[in-house]
Design an enzyme around this catalytic site. Structure first.
Site, PDB file in Angstrom:
ATOM      1  N   HIS A  29      20.593  26.820  19.270  1.00  0.00           N
ATOM      2  CA  HIS A  29      20.112  27.907  20.407  1.00  0.00           C
ATOM      3  C   HIS A  29      21.047  27.998  21.563  1.00  0.00           C
ATOM      4  O   HIS A  29      21.031  27.960  22.552  1.00  0.00           O
ATOM      5  CB  HIS A  29      18.841  27.234  21.095  1.00  0.00           C
ATOM      6  CG  HIS A  29      17.668  27.079  20.262  1.00  0.00           C
ATOM      7  ND1 HIS A  29      16.634  28.073  20.209  1.00  0.00           N
ATOM      8  CD2 HIS A  29      17.520  26.174  19.291  1.00  0.00           C
ATOM      9  CE1 HIS A  29      15.909  27.720  19.206  1.00  0.00           C
ATOM     10  NE2 HIS A  29      16.153  26.691  18.518  1.00  0.00           N
ATOM     11  N   TYR A 298      19.340  16.091  21.883  1.00  0.00           N
ATOM     12  CA  TYR A 298      19.965  16.885  22.926  1.00  0.00           C
ATOM     13  C   TYR A 298      20.754  16.447  23.826  1.00  0.00           C
ATOM     14  O   TYR A 298      21.739  16.948  24.341  1.00  0.00           O
ATOM     15  CB  TYR A 298      18.661  17.341  23.554  1.00  0.00           C
ATOM     16  CG  TYR A 298      17.751  18.296  22.725  1.00  0.00           C
ATOM     17  CD1 TYR A 298      17.660  18.054  21.449  1.00  0.00           C
ATOM     18  CD2 TYR A 298      16.765  19.234  23.381  1.00  0.00           C
ATOM     19  CE1 TYR A 298      16.512  18.828  20.786  1.00  0.00           C
ATOM     20  CE2 TYR A 298      16.122  20.139  22.961  1.00  0.00           C
ATOM     21  CZ  TYR A 298      16.120  19.769  21.224  1.00  0.00           C
ATOM     22  OH  TYR A 298      15.013  20.810  20.645  1.00  0.00           O
TER      23      TYR A 298
HETATM   24  C1  HEM Z   1      13.975  17.116  15.179  1.00  0.00           C
HETATM   25  C2  HEM Z   1      14.819  18.039  14.973  1.00  0.00           C
HETATM   26  C3  HEM Z   1      15.324  18.782  15.883  1.00  0.00           C
HETATM   27  C4  HEM Z   1      16.703  18.663  16.330  1.00  0.00           C
HETATM   28  C5  HEM Z   1      17.730  17.692  15.984  1.00  0.00           C
HETATM   29  C6  HEM Z   1      17.109  19.689  17.386  1.00  0.00           C
HETATM   30  C7  HEM Z   1      18.284  19.721  17.864  1.00  0.00           C
HETATM   31  C8  HEM Z   1      18.478  20.557  18.878  1.00  0.00           C
HETATM   32  C9  HEM Z   1      19.889  20.652  19.693  1.00  0.00           C
HETATM   33  C10 HEM Z   1      21.164  19.647  19.459  1.00  0.00           C
HETATM   34  C11 HEM Z   1      19.716  21.364  20.768  1.00  0.00           C
HETATM   35  C12 HEM Z   1      20.692  21.667  21.970  1.00  0.00           C
HETATM   36  C13 HEM Z   1      20.240  21.059  23.079  1.00  0.00           C
HETATM   37  C14 HEM Z   1      21.324  21.094  24.562  1.00  0.00           C
HETATM   38  O1  HEM Z   1      22.352  21.104  24.260  1.00  0.00           O
HETATM   39  O2  HEM Z   1      20.709  21.312  25.322  1.00  0.00           O
HETATM   40  C15 HEM Z   1      18.455  21.878  20.473  1.00  0.00           C
HETATM   41  C16 HEM Z   1      18.120  22.978  21.373  1.00  0.00           C
HETATM   42  C17 HEM Z   1      16.658  23.561  21.221  1.00  0.00           C
HETATM   43  N1  HEM Z   1      15.730  23.494  20.214  1.00  0.00           N
HETATM   44 FE1  HEM Z   1      16.012  22.009  18.881  1.00  0.00          FE
HETATM   45  N2  HEM Z   1      15.908  20.498  17.617  1.00  0.00           N
HETATM   46  C18 HEM Z   1      14.860  20.039  16.864  1.00  0.00           C
HETATM   47  C19 HEM Z   1      13.792  20.471  16.644  1.00  0.00           C
HETATM   48  C20 HEM Z   1      13.296  21.375  17.464  1.00  0.00           C
HETATM   49  C21 HEM Z   1      11.777  22.027  17.493  1.00  0.00           C
HETATM   50  C22 HEM Z   1      10.779  21.295  16.531  1.00  0.00           C
HETATM   51  C23 HEM Z   1      11.848  23.041  18.328  1.00  0.00           C
HETATM   52  C24 HEM Z   1      10.599  23.773  18.765  1.00  0.00           C
HETATM   53  C25 HEM Z   1       9.587  23.268  19.011  1.00  0.00           C
HETATM   54  C26 HEM Z   1      13.103  23.181  18.846  1.00  0.00           C
HETATM   55  C27 HEM Z   1      13.597  24.177  19.739  1.00  0.00           C
HETATM   56  C28 HEM Z   1      14.725  24.122  20.692  1.00  0.00           C
HETATM   57  C29 HEM Z   1      14.883  25.276  21.539  1.00  0.00           C
HETATM   58  C30 HEM Z   1      14.055  26.315  22.065  1.00  0.00           C
HETATM   59  C31 HEM Z   1      16.347  24.754  22.034  1.00  0.00           C
HETATM   60  C32 HEM Z   1      16.996  25.507  23.122  1.00  0.00           C
HETATM   61  C33 HEM Z   1      16.492  24.912  24.447  1.00  0.00           C
HETATM   62  C34 HEM Z   1      17.202  25.354  25.512  1.00  0.00           C
HETATM   63  O3  HEM Z   1      16.866  26.698  25.659  1.00  0.00           O
HETATM   64  O4  HEM Z   1      17.879  24.496  26.395  1.00  0.00           O
HETATM   65  N3  HEM Z   1      13.858  22.249  18.155  1.00  0.00           N
HETATM   66  N4  HEM Z   1      17.868  21.577  19.610  1.00  0.00           N
END
Ligand code: HEM
Length: 309
Positions: A29, A298
């Site tokens: 994202h 995260y």
């Molecule tokens: C278990 C599996 C998942 C992993 C390993 C993962 C990993 C990540 C990582 C590394 C980031 C960047 C975080 C940051 O630097 O602040 C991220 C952001 C994000 N993830 Fe995931 N994610 C996973 C599952 C999900 C799921 C299930 C959702 C939705 C329900 C989701 C929605 C998002 C969103 C919307 C962002 C952006 C958040 C923001 O705007 O700061 N992710 N994810």
């Protein structure tokens, strides 16, 4: 990579391999923008949870809309994951986060499956043949992931961040004043209705249009979303985000989020972390193992991006 490398670090390293390493950006994202909002609860959640933002007075919130890819250059005029991360400001000065994507169910159930999946996607990319042999092998071994990939394959290109529904996917546990516990799932429904672009509109659209479109749209007034919550039956799985609950489960309308404008300081907000484990009294994590992996992953991503890596 050593045997000691933790699973969350392996996950983030593999995500970087897949989408590239883009210094200072989130590893998923990556491209997004933040907006100010107010959440007004209906009061209907009060009998199920003591959470201050879900049943009391209106609270202010910050919303970050994003594209799913870890590559900030990923075009908007292609189908793909879109995110909506909401940080509610609570009356006691703390904050709590609710994070959703435009998918009805998640791709995997366990941290190990997630690592296997990103490795398969990275291996397909490395093979460079344009086929998906590794993904197909993963799906053959993990049939529970097939429905989410079918949903991904059926996705359109949203006309706006404000015309897409977003689901938080994991089960959370609500706790009320008597200590009663109720498993729930959250979804944001766009009050503008779900609208995708047709083929001609996609062809006319710029590669990156979603943030600009949303900023323009807000000049005409707030964009609103309604927060719906599904109440699980005790027999429903709470530990597996690949499995949807039966459609006849009761739903309550918890409140409405009105998004009003851009935040004053995008850089400040871009640097924040939105974390699914950042819950508040009245809301607990369920036995779903993924939010804890997400919390760790995260943090790894945050540590790298906040150090200019
Ligand atoms: C278990 C599996 C998942 C992993 C390993 C993962 C990993 C990540 C990582 C590394 C980031 C960047 C975080 C940051 O630097 O602040 C991220 C952001 C994000 N993830 Fe995931 N994610 C996973 C599952 C999900 C799921 C299930 C959702 C939705 C329900 C989701 C929605 C998002 C969103 C919307 C962002 C952006 C958040 C923001 O705007 O700061 N992710 N994810």
């Amino acid at each position: 990579m050593t045997a000691e490398t933790s699973l969350p670090v392996q996950v983030v390293d593999t995500m970087e391999h897949l989408d590239g390493r883009h210094a200072g950006y989130r590893r998923a994202h990556a491209r997004g923008a933040c907006f100010t909002a107010t959440f007004t609860p209906t009061g209907d959640a009060a009998k199920y949870t003591t959470a201050a933002h879900l049943s009391g007075e209106p609270v202010s919130a910050t919303v970050r809309f994003s594209n799913g890819s870890g590559n900030p250059a990923m075009p908007d005029n292609q189908p793909g994951g879109r995110g909506m991360a909401v940080k509610f400001q609570l009356p006691d000065g703390t904050a709590t986060d609710l994070i959703g994507v435009n998918l009805p169910r998640f791709l995997v159930a366990t941290p190990e499956q997630f690592l296997d999946l990103v490795r398969a996607l990275a291996a397909d990319k490395d093979a460079g043949k344009g086929d998906q042999a590794h993904l197909q092998a993963f799906l053959a071994q993990n049939p529970g992931s097939v429905p989410a990939f079918q949903a991904l394959g059926a996705m359109g290109v949203p006309a706006s961040f404000g015309t897409t529904g977003y689901q938080a996917l994991h089960a959370f546990i609500w706790v009320n004043a008597d200590g009663d516990r109720q498993a729930v799932r959250y979804r944001w429904a766009p009050d503008l209705g779900e609208q995708n672009l047709d083929a001609d509109q996609i062809a006319d659209q710029e590669e990156q249009f979603l943030i600009g479109e949303f900023v323009e749209r807000l000049k005409g007034g707030p964009v609103t979303f309604t927060l719906h919550v599904t109440l699980a039956d005790p027999s429903d799985p709470t530990d597996d985000a690949t499995r949807v609950w039966p459609a006849d489960r009761p739903e309550i309308v918890v409140g409405q989020l009105a998004i009003t404008g851009e935040v004053d300081d995008q850089d400040h907000w871009a640097a924040q972390i939105f974390d699914p484990t950042n819950v508040t009294p009245g809301v607990e994590l369920s036995d779903d193992p993924l939010p804890r992996l997400r919390n760790a992953a995260y943090s790894v991503s945050y540590d790298r991006r906040s150090h200019g890596r």
